[in-house]
Structure formats: C-alpha cells, structure tokens
Design a protein around this motif. Structure first.
Motif, PDB file in Angstrom:
ATOM      1  N   GLU A 148     -28.636   3.465   9.105  1.00 26.65           N
ATOM      2  CA  GLU A 148     -28.578   4.610   8.187  1.00 26.65           C
ATOM      3  C   GLU A 148     -27.208   5.290   8.219  1.00 26.65           C
ATOM      4  O   GLU A 148     -26.704   5.727   7.189  1.00 26.65           O
ATOM      5  CB  GLU A 148     -29.687   5.617   8.496  1.00 26.65           C
ATOM      6  CG  GLU A 148     -31.055   5.133   8.098  1.00 26.65           C
ATOM      7  CD  GLU A 148     -31.145   4.756   6.624  1.00 26.65           C
ATOM      8  OE1 GLU A 148     -30.667   5.527   5.762  1.00 26.65           O
ATOM      9  OE2 GLU A 148     -31.681   3.676   6.332  1.00 26.65           O
ATOM     10  N   LEU A 149     -26.617   5.369   9.388  1.00 29.32           N
ATOM     11  CA  LEU A 149     -25.291   5.957   9.512  1.00 29.32           C
ATOM     12  C   LEU A 149     -24.271   5.134   8.721  1.00 29.32           C
ATOM     13  O   LEU A 149     -23.450   5.686   7.969  1.00 29.32           O
ATOM     14  CB  LEU A 149     -24.898   6.032  10.987  1.00 29.32           C
ATOM     15  CG  LEU A 149     -23.594   6.706  11.338  1.00 29.32           C
ATOM     16  CD1 LEU A 149     -23.575   8.148  10.858  1.00 29.32           C
ATOM     17  CD2 LEU A 149     -23.374   6.650  12.848  1.00 29.32           C
ATOM     18  N   ARG A 151     -24.921   3.210   6.201  1.00 28.34           N
ATOM     19  CA  ARG A 151     -25.246   3.412   4.785  1.00 28.34           C
ATOM     20  C   ARG A 151     -24.647   4.736   4.276  1.00 28.34           C
ATOM     21  O   ARG A 151     -24.078   4.786   3.190  1.00 28.34           O
ATOM     22  CB  ARG A 151     -26.762   3.386   4.599  1.00 28.34           C
ATOM     23  CG  ARG A 151     -27.195   3.308   3.157  1.00 28.34           C
ATOM     24  CD  ARG A 151     -28.681   3.022   3.012  1.00 28.34           C
ATOM     25  NE  ARG A 151     -28.928   1.615   3.304  1.00 28.34           N
ATOM     26  CZ  ARG A 151     -29.826   1.185   4.199  1.00 28.34           C
ATOM     27  NH1 ARG A 151     -30.573   2.027   4.870  1.00 28.34           N
ATOM     28  NH2 ARG A 151     -29.986  -0.105   4.409  1.00 28.34           N
ATOM     29  N   ASP A 152     -24.758   5.784   5.084  1.00 24.41           N
ATOM     30  CA  ASP A 152     -24.178   7.082   4.699  1.00 24.41           C
ATOM     31  C   ASP A 152     -22.663   6.994   4.555  1.00 24.41           C
ATOM     32  O   ASP A 152     -22.091   7.538   3.603  1.00 24.41           O
ATOM     33  CB  ASP A 152     -24.538   8.166   5.721  1.00 24.41           C
ATOM     34  CG  ASP A 152     -25.999   8.558   5.681  1.00 24.41           C
ATOM     35  OD1 ASP A 152     -26.709   8.204   4.708  1.00 24.41           O
ATOM     36  OD2 ASP A 152     -26.458   9.211   6.645  1.00 24.41           O
ATOM     37  N   TRP A 153     -22.016   6.332   5.500  1.00 22.78           N
ATOM     38  CA  TRP A 153     -20.559   6.179   5.420  1.00 22.78           C
ATOM     39  C   TRP A 153     -20.164   5.429   4.149  1.00 22.78           C
ATOM     40  O   TRP A 153     -19.185   5.766   3.489  1.00 22.78           O
ATOM     41  CB  TRP A 153     -20.014   5.467   6.639  1.00 22.78           C
ATOM     42  CG  TRP A 153     -20.034   6.257   7.897  1.00 22.78           C
ATOM     43  CD1 TRP A 153     -20.192   7.605   8.030  1.00 22.78           C
ATOM     44  CD2 TRP A 153     -19.894   5.745   9.222  1.00 22.78           C
ATOM     45  NE1 TRP A 153     -20.154   7.958   9.358  1.00 22.78           N
ATOM     46  CE2 TRP A 153     -19.978   6.840  10.120  1.00 22.78           C
ATOM     47  CE3 TRP A 153     -19.727   4.479   9.746  1.00 22.78           C
ATOM     48  CZ2 TRP A 153     -19.875   6.698  11.494  1.00 22.78           C
ATOM     49  CZ3 TRP A 153     -19.622   4.330  11.127  1.00 22.78           C
ATOM     50  CH2 TRP A 153     -19.696   5.430  11.990  1.00 22.78           C
ATOM     51  N   ASP A 155     -21.791   5.306   1.372  1.00 23.28           N
ATOM     52  CA  ASP A 155     -22.007   6.159   0.210  1.00 23.28           C
ATOM     53  C   ASP A 155     -20.843   7.119   0.004  1.00 23.28           C
ATOM     54  O   ASP A 155     -20.550   7.518  -1.128  1.00 23.28           O
ATOM     55  CB  ASP A 155     -23.306   6.970   0.359  1.00 23.28           C
ATOM     56  CG  ASP A 155     -24.550   6.119   0.174  1.00 23.28           C
ATOM     57  OD1 ASP A 155     -24.434   4.974  -0.327  1.00 23.28           O
ATOM     58  OD2 ASP A 155     -25.641   6.585   0.553  1.00 23.28           O
ATOM     59  N   GLU A 156     -20.180   7.493   1.095  1.00 16.70           N
ATOM     60  CA  GLU A 156     -19.074   8.448   1.027  1.00 16.70           C
ATOM     61  C   GLU A 156     -17.756   7.811   0.608  1.00 16.70           C
ATOM     62  O   GLU A 156     -16.934   8.441  -0.052  1.00 16.70           O
ATOM     63  CB  GLU A 156     -18.877   9.127   2.386  1.00 16.70           C
ATOM     64  CG  GLU A 156     -20.014  10.031   2.793  1.00 16.70           C
ATOM     65  CD  GLU A 156     -19.868  10.535   4.219  1.00 16.70           C
ATOM     66  OE1 GLU A 156     -18.805  10.310   4.856  1.00 16.70           O
ATOM     67  OE2 GLU A 156     -20.830  11.146   4.718  1.00 16.70           O
TER      68      GLU A 156
END
Length: 198
Positions: A148-149, A151-153, A155-156
């Motif tokens: 998830e981390l 994936r978040d990176w 997305d940014e």
C-alpha cells in the motif's frame, strides 16, 4: 520491550494492539523484500544476495554457499557447473527458482512497484513461510502495508525503479538508527473496548 508486553497479554488471552509501533522497515520480511528489489537493480550486490541466500526462502546450506563463493556468486554459472551428487539437489532447485524469479520479474520493475512487490511475495512463497512462525499475522500484515505504501508513492509521482529502491533503503537505514517513520501493520482492533492498547 513491546514484544514482552504483548507476549504476557497473549498468555492471559487478552486481545492487544500496538497503537503506534514504528518499525516497518526494521522488520525481517520488509528487509528481505528490499534485498530482492536491490538484487534486481544490482545483480552484483553481494550483500543483498547473501542475505537472500541465507533467508528462509532459499535457506541454502553452508556447503552450497561456499560453492557459490568459489563461483564469485554468479548464480547462472554456478547452476551450469553444479556438481551432481556433491551438493544437495534441493539447494539447486531453490537456487534455480531464485534465478527464475529474477529472470521472470526483472522486466516488471519499471511498471507498478506495488504489483512487483506482490509478484515477489507470490513467486517466493513468502506468505506461506511467514504464516508458519511467531507473529505470523503481524508479518503478513507488514507485507501489505509495504504494498500500500508503494501504491501511495506511485499515486503521488512517477518513480523510477532505482529511485524506488533507494527510497526503501533510505527508510531501512533510518530504521536501523531508530529514526523510523512508518508504523507496522495493526493486527488487532485498537478501537475495541476489550482490546488492551500498548
């Protein structure tokens, strides 16, 4: 001493949750994934490779490790030169699986980093290995926190592979110096009244 507190509470059958335990990048399972990702980026990185070969995923014998050292840690060459009957054939199978992992996934590294981590977990059977030991659910949860981390990176920002690995290694180094930023997975309902929060 957090682990001792949890063990004591577990012995008495009390649900418990660590509310703010930072240390994701110091966990064994996350360090293993970072080593695999580093080895994909730098196949001649002997430090990462040696930790992978010593991990429960490959668990090579000392004799096989000495053989690999004599072949300068060149895994494909060592597999070609494998002395039948002298070394454990199951070591050869696990080593061939590791080479196959790298060959199968190294081209995926410029795609989604979260999907790459998922493929590594799946290909290595890491989930199965983790579910056998102590803190199985915690370690399993940590894997998915990392997914998830990533994936978040993603997305940014567009994150080149080497930058991604460098970032993971930076957080790992911070964890070694007790400057951890990310929490481990929560495996109990910290909001429940009957859960002891530590």
């Amino acid at each position: 001493h957090m682990r001792e507190f949890r063990d004591a509470l577990d012995q008495y059958g009390l649900d418990n949750a660590i509310v703010a335990n930072r240390g994701l990048f110091a966990t064994r399972e996350i360090r293993f994934l970072i080593d695999i990702l580093d080895w994909f980026a730098s196949p001649h990185s002997k430090d990462s490779l040696l930790r992978i070969l010593r991990s429960p995923v490959t668990a090579l014998s000392d004799r096989t490790l000495r053989f690999l050292a004599r072949h300068d840690w060149n895994l494909p060459y060592a597999l070609e030169e494998w002395p039948a009957g002298e070394l454990d054939s199951s070591d050869r199978e696990r080593l061939a699986g590791l080479v196959s992992l790298r060959n199968d996934l190294r081209w995926d590294r410029e795609g989604s980093k979260a999907k790459l981590i998922q493929k590594i977990i799946q290909h290595t059977g890491l989930e199965t290995i983790l579910l056998v030991g102590d803190d199985a659910i915690q370690r399993y949860g940590n894997l998915w926190v990392l997914v998830e981390l990533a994936r978040d990176w993603e997305d940014e920002e567009l994150l080149p592979y080497r930058d991604f690995v460098d970032r993971l290694q930076q957080y790992q180094q911070m964890a070694r110096s007790s400057n951890e930023t990310f929490e481990v997975a929560q495996t109990a309902d910290s909001g429940a009244e009957h859960t002891v929060k530590i």
